[in-house]
Design a protein around this motif. Structure first.
Motif: not given
Length: 306
Positions: A192-194, A229-245, A247-256
Motif C-alpha cells: 500500500k502507498p505510504l 488477532l485471536d490466535n495471538g498474531v499481531h498485525v503491524l503497520v508502517p508508522t511514522w514516529k514524530v518527536t516534538v520539542d 521529548n514528546k513522541n507522536r505516532y502516525v499510521n503511514a497507511v491510513e
C-alpha cells in the motif's frame, strides 16, 4: 424619480456588488485548491510557518509502497535458556518460555550523563540477543530505559512482546530488567502507498497534536500494532514516529493517516502491570515474587501520584 424606484435601484446595486464579491471569493478559493493539489508540500510548509511551527530535522526520503506484516511472540528455545542462565551478575527467571525477568545481584551503574551509545552498550552487554534491540528513550518519570525490538531494521513501538525495560534506582544504577521477543515477520497483504514524512506532520497538525510555536525535532519510520488477532498474531503497520520539542513522541499510521492514541507513560504503566501479572506466574521464589511486585507497584504509584 420616486423614492420607491430609488430604493429598488440601490437594492439592485448592492445585490450586484454581493454577487461580484462572492465571485471573487470563489475564484480565490479555486486558486487555493489548485495550488494545494499541484504543490501540497509547499502548502503544508506555509501552513506550518503561519503557526510558527519549525521542522528542525532533515526529513527522511519518501517511502516506497509497503505491506502490513504479521508477527507473533517468540518462545525461548532450550539453547536460548542456556544462554540466559549464563548471564553474569543476574538472578533470572523465564516465565512460560516467553518473558525474562532479571534482577542484578550487584546494581550496574551508568556513568554521569551518558549518551545513547553508552546506554546501549552497557545494556546490550547484559542481555541475550542484544543486536535485536535499539535504545528508544529514558523515561525520567519512571526512571526506566526503554528498548524496542527491530524488525526489517525498524523499531516496533511499544509492543509488549518485543521490548526491554531496564529499571533504575535513585542513583541511576540498573537493578533489573524485563525482556520479551517477537518472532519472524510475514507479509500480510498487498503493498500500500505510504504517506510522506511532511504529510505525517500535517496529520498531527490537523489533529491538534502539533501546535503554535512547537518544533519537530526528529522523524523516523517504524511499526506499530494495528490489531491483535485471536490466535495471538499481531498485525503491524508502517508508522511514522514524530518527536516534538525533543521529548514528546507522536505516532502516525503511514497507511491510513491517523494518529495512534499513545501516551508513553501510560504504555509503560501497562507494561509494568503486565510484568506484575507475569511475576505472579513464577513458581516458588515467594520472597523474590513479593519483592518484585512491591517494587513494580511503587513505580506505578510514583507516576500516578504526579
Amino acid at each position: 424619480m420616486h423614492w420607491g424606484q430609488i430604493k429598488t435601484l440601490f437594492i439592485l446595486c448592492f445585490l450586484l456588488l454581493d454577487i461580484y464579491l462572492l465571485y471573487l471569493v470563489m475564484v480565490k478559493q479555486e486558486e487555493a485548491d489548485i495550488d494545494t493539489k499541484t504543490n501540497p508540500e509547499v502548502s503544508i510548509e506555509q501552513q506550518l510557518e503561519s503557526e510558527n511551527i519549525v521542522i528542525d530535522t532533515e526529513l527522511p526520503k519518501d517511502p516506497d509502497d509497503e505491506a502490513f506484516i504479521s508477527i507473533n511472540q517468540r518462545r525461548f528455545s532450550e539453547d536460548d535458556l542456556e544462554q540466559i542462565e549464563k548471564l553474569n551478575n543476574q538472578q533470572t527467571k523465564v516465565v512460560e518460555d516467553k518473558f525474562i525477568i532479571s534482577i542484578f545481584e550487584e546494581p550496574v551503574a551508568l556513568p554521569e550523563d551518558p549518551g545513547e551509545d553508552i546506554i546501549s552498550s552497557i545494556v546490550q552487554n547484559n542481555v541475550v540477543y542484544p543486536t535485536e534491540y535499539e535504545f528508544d528513550s529514558w523515561n525520567k518519570d519512571l526512571n526506566v530505559l526503554v528498548f524496542f525490538q527491530k524488525k526489517n531494521d525498524r523499531p516496533v513501538y511499544f509492543n509488549q512482546n518485543g521490548m526491554i525495560l531496564v529499571f533504575l534506582d535513585n542513583e541511576n544504577k540498573m537493578i533489573g530488567y524485563t525482556q520479551s521477543m517477537l518472532g519472524e515477520p510475514s507479509v500480510r497483504n498487498d503493498k500500500k502507498p505510504l504517506i510522506k514524512p511532511i504529510r505525517a506532520i500535517k496529520v498531527l497538525y490537523d489533529n491538534l497534536q502539533l501546535g503554535w510555536g512547537e518544533t519537530v525535532t526528529d522523524i523516523e519510520m517504524g511499526y506499530h500494532m494495528m490489531l491483535p488477532l485471536d490466535n495471538g498474531v499481531h498485525v503491524l503497520v508502517p508508522t511514522w514516529k514524530v518527536t516534538v520539542d525533543e521529548n514528546k513522541n507522536r505516532y502516525v499510521n503511514a497507511v491510513e493517516r491517523f494518529v495512534f492514541p499513545v501516551n508513553d507513560n501510560e504504555m509503560l504503566i501497562d507494561a509494568i502491570e503486565t510484568t506484575i501479572e507475569r511475576v505472579r506466574l513464577i513458581e516458588d521464589e515467594a520472597e523474590l515474587k513479593m519483592d518484585l511486585i512491591q517494587w513494580l507497584n511503587s513505580k506505578i504509584q510514583e507516576i500516578e501520584s504526579e
